[in-house]
Design a protein around this motif. Structure first.
Motif, short mmCIF file in Angstrom:
data_model
loop_
_atom_site.label_atom_id
_atom_site.label_comp_id
_atom_site.label_asym_id
_atom_site.label_seq_id
_atom_site.Cartn_x
_atom_site.Cartn_y
_atom_site.Cartn_z
N VAL A 85 -26.89 -6.83 -19.10
CA VAL A 85 -26.90 -8.11 -19.79
C VAL A 85 -28.20 -8.21 -20.58
O VAL A 85 -29.28 -8.01 -20.03
N TYR A 86 -28.08 -8.52 -21.87
CA TYR A 86 -29.26 -8.56 -22.75
C TYR A 86 -29.53 -9.99 -23.23
O TYR A 86 -28.62 -10.82 -23.31
N LYS A 87 -30.80 -10.24 -23.57
CA LYS A 87 -31.14 -11.49 -24.25
C LYS A 87 -31.54 -11.24 -25.70
O LYS A 87 -31.52 -12.15 -26.52
N THR A 88 -31.92 -10.01 -26.03
CA THR A 88 -32.13 -9.57 -27.40
C THR A 88 -31.61 -8.14 -27.48
O THR A 88 -31.17 -7.57 -26.48
N SER A 89 -31.69 -7.54 -28.65
CA SER A 89 -31.20 -6.16 -28.80
C SER A 89 -32.04 -5.17 -28.00
O SER A 89 -31.57 -4.07 -27.68
N LYS A 90 -33.27 -5.55 -27.64
CA LYS A 90 -34.16 -4.64 -26.93
C LYS A 90 -34.46 -5.07 -25.50
O LYS A 90 -34.82 -4.24 -24.67
N LYS A 91 -34.32 -6.34 -25.20
CA LYS A 91 -34.71 -6.84 -23.88
C LYS A 91 -33.51 -7.28 -23.06
O LYS A 91 -32.61 -7.96 -23.55
N ARG A 92 -33.52 -6.88 -21.77
CA ARG A 92 -32.47 -7.31 -20.86
C ARG A 92 -32.76 -8.72 -20.37
O ARG A 92 -33.91 -9.12 -20.22
N ALA A 93 -31.67 -9.46 -20.10
CA ALA A 93 -31.81 -10.82 -19.60
C ALA A 93 -32.21 -10.83 -18.13
O ALA A 93 -32.88 -11.75 -17.66
N ASN A 94 -31.80 -9.79 -17.41
CA ASN A 94 -32.10 -9.68 -15.98
C ASN A 94 -31.85 -8.23 -15.54
O ASN A 94 -31.56 -7.37 -16.38
N ARG A 95 -31.94 -7.99 -14.26
CA ARG A 95 -31.73 -6.63 -13.75
C ARG A 95 -30.29 -6.38 -13.31
O ARG A 95 -29.96 -5.29 -12.85
#
Length: 207
Positions: free
Chosen positions: A155-165
């Motif tokens: 699950v991502y919050k941006t194209s590079k960063k995940r929203a959680n683990r």
């Protein structure tokens, strides 16, 4: 077109969930006049209702008018649908009954909107909620669509960063909202969850 203060008129308040079509009636021939009255309008009605086919119609405007509305909208038998507050999960344009945009405003993701009754379909088959007179939003932007993952997915919050683990397992069902977003990396993502932004790659879902 609505006449006020005419002798012999009875004044009724329209009760509806939206625009009410006005019909021209000649004998048993009923045609759409391309005009409407709205919920809450006070209109002049005349005489006793007439029945054409399975529907009852009430004359409006004048005693010799050929214009009618369905009687249920002026005789108190129609009960407007309940309004329910729902959360918009995906930016949503507003459309008319012909699936054409109404203005340029949109409902923003995670805002609240009052919908009228249950989801219904436009003539082109699009599933929508009514939010006012001839105003609709796509139901998928509110209720979402359940989709099956064909691959494990982050699950991502941006194209590079995940929203959680968290890892969503292949074969599980995930509710997505609205059409996909294309990020700067060129890949398409569905919005899920909220109110924080959460996305899953479209490629991880079964076709």
């Amino acid at each position: 077109m609505l006449t006020v203060g005419v002798k012999g008129a009875t004044y009724k308040t329209v009760q509806s969930d939206g625009d009410v079509p006005v019909y021209k009636i000649d004998g048993n021939n009923v045609t759409d006049s391309k005009t409407t009255v709205k919920n809450g309008d006070t209109i002049a009605v005349f005489g006793e209702p007439i029945k054409v086919g399975e529907k009852s119609y009430t004359r409006i405007n004048s005693a010799d008018s050929d214009l009618y509305v369905e009687s249920k909208y002026v005789d108190g038998s129609f009960k407007p649908a309940d309004k329910v507050k729902k959360t918009v999960m995906h930016n949503s344009y507003i459309y008319d009954k012909d699936h054409k945009r109404v203005g340029t405003n949109m409902l923003r993701a995670y805002s609240t909107v009052e919908v009228i009754g249950a989801a219904t379909k436009l003539a082109d088959g699009s599933l929508v909620y009514s939010i006012g007179d001839n105003q609709y939003v796509m139901a998928d932007n509110i209720d979402g669509t359940s989709r099956t993952l064909s691959h494990n997915a982050y699950v991502y919050k941006t194209s590079k960063k995940r929203a959680n683990r968290k890892v969503l397992k292949a074969g599980s069902q995930v509710t997505t909202f609205g059409s996909p977003y294309t990020f700067k990396n060129g890949k398409a993502y569905y919005r899920i969850g909220g109110p924080a932004k959460q996305y899953v790659k479209v490629a991880n879902f079964a076709k």
